[in-house]
Design a protein around this motif. Structure first.
Motif, PDB file in Angstrom:
ATOM      1  N   PHE A 101       2.438  31.905 -10.792  1.00  0.00           N
ATOM      2  CA  PHE A 101       3.818  32.318 -10.559  1.00  0.00           C
ATOM      3  C   PHE A 101       3.881  33.590  -9.726  1.00  0.00           C
ATOM      4  O   PHE A 101       2.967  34.429  -9.775  1.00  0.00           O
ATOM      5  CB  PHE A 101       4.522  32.597 -11.888  1.00  0.00           C
ATOM      6  N   ASN A 102       4.982  33.752  -9.003  1.00  0.00           N
ATOM      7  CA  ASN A 102       5.245  35.033  -8.357  1.00  0.00           C
ATOM      8  C   ASN A 102       5.967  35.952  -9.350  1.00  0.00           C
ATOM      9  O   ASN A 102       6.258  35.564 -10.483  1.00  0.00           O
ATOM     10  CB  ASN A 102       6.037  34.845  -7.058  1.00  0.00           C
ATOM     11  N   ASP A 103       6.251  37.158  -8.924  1.00  0.00           N
ATOM     12  CA  ASP A 103       6.848  38.139  -9.833  1.00  0.00           C
ATOM     13  C   ASP A 103       8.188  37.672 -10.394  1.00  0.00           C
ATOM     14  O   ASP A 103       8.463  37.829 -11.592  1.00  0.00           O
ATOM     15  CB  ASP A 103       7.034  39.479  -9.117  1.00  0.00           C
ATOM     16  N   GLN A 104       9.039  37.105  -9.530  1.00  0.00           N
ATOM     17  CA  GLN A 104      10.345  36.648  -9.992  1.00  0.00           C
ATOM     18  C   GLN A 104      10.199  35.566 -11.058  1.00  0.00           C
ATOM     19  O   GLN A 104      10.917  35.556 -12.064  1.00  0.00           O
ATOM     20  CB  GLN A 104      11.190  36.121  -8.838  1.00  0.00           C
ATOM     21  N   GLN A 105       9.266  34.658 -10.849  1.00  0.00           N
ATOM     22  CA  GLN A 105       9.082  33.568 -11.809  1.00  0.00           C
ATOM     23  C   GLN A 105       8.581  34.082 -13.154  1.00  0.00           C
ATOM     24  O   GLN A 105       8.984  33.584 -14.209  1.00  0.00           O
ATOM     25  CB  GLN A 105       8.112  32.530 -11.231  1.00  0.00           C
ATOM     26  N   ILE A 106       7.722  35.091 -13.139  1.00  0.00           N
ATOM     27  CA  ILE A 106       7.243  35.674 -14.396  1.00  0.00           C
ATOM     28  C   ILE A 106       8.398  36.328 -15.147  1.00  0.00           C
ATOM     29  O   ILE A 106       8.543  36.172 -16.364  1.00  0.00           O
ATOM     30  CB  ILE A 106       6.109  36.686 -14.132  1.00  0.00           C
TER      31      ILE A 106
END
Length: 218
Positions: free
Chosen positions: A176-181
């Motif tokens: 995941f990228n930061d937004q997804q986390i």
């Protein structure tokens, strides 16, 4: 909610129908008087009515489920309504994994309404029947894909140990990228709140439907 969001929400109702139908048709868990008698639009005061009108534009089945208690606190209810909208239809987390996270929380809480509503949505989004069945038994599902295993471990670790280990976080960063986390964390916490709201108001599955979790089961 802005008019554009309301319009988009209206288009999304077909995909969300299972969630709305399961929550708004739920009745009290016992035969005693409901803790929150079901409100109708005619009963809403001037502070509640704007939120009620927004809900009615995206829900074909009324003001029930978590909306029934939420609307008692209309400012909070509006904030939660907007949050639900983002976490269901605008989140950066893929739908299958988002629904899996919701099911993990629903299983932890043995939330009849959350499981009843979201197990079909998770299956529709591509989560396997075996994973759903094993999770329902309270087991760590076997044969999960890498991203599914990460979601299970991330959400379970965060909610049970109150932290995310460096190892689990490193796995998350590979997928995941930061937004997804951030969004995965938020949807998990949000559905703890929803489970609490449903438990407090003693909501259950629609009349005539079987509750997913039986008395005496772990």
């Amino acid at each position: 909610m802005h008019s554009t969001s309301i319009f988009i929400s209206s288009l999304a109702i077909a995909a969300a129908g299972g969630w709305f139908a399961a929550t708004v048709m739920a009745g009290p868990a016992t035969s005693k008087e409901p803790r929150f008698p079901q409100l109708t639009m005619d009963q809403l005061d001037e502070k509640q009515k704007p939120l009620g009108e927004q809900i009615m534009k995206v829900s074909s089945v009324g003001l029930g489920g978590p909306y029934n208690p939420m609307i008692r606190s209309p400012v909070l209810g509006q904030r939660l309504y907007d949050l639900f909208y983002y976490l269901r239809w605008q989140t950066s987390v893929p739908t299958k994994l988002n629904e899996f996270a919701i099911l993990i929380i629903g299983r932890q809480w043995r939330s009849q309404v959350e499981w009843f509503a979201h197990a079909p949505l998770a299956a529709k989004a591509g989560l396997s029947a075996d994973i759903i069945a094993e999770l329902k038994k309270g087991e760590r599902p076997s044969n999960m894909a890498e991203d599914e295993a990460l979601v299970y471990d991330f959400v379970t670790e965060l909610t049970t140990t109150k932290k995310v280990s460096d190892e689990t976080y490193a796995r998350a960063k590979k997928i995941f990228n930061d937004q997804q986390i951030v969004d995965l964390t938020a949807v998990s916490g949000n559905y703890v709140m929803v489970a609490m709201m449903l438990a407090m108001s003693e909501e259950t599955v629609p009349a005539g439907k079987e509750e997913p979790f039986k008395m005496g089961e772990k």
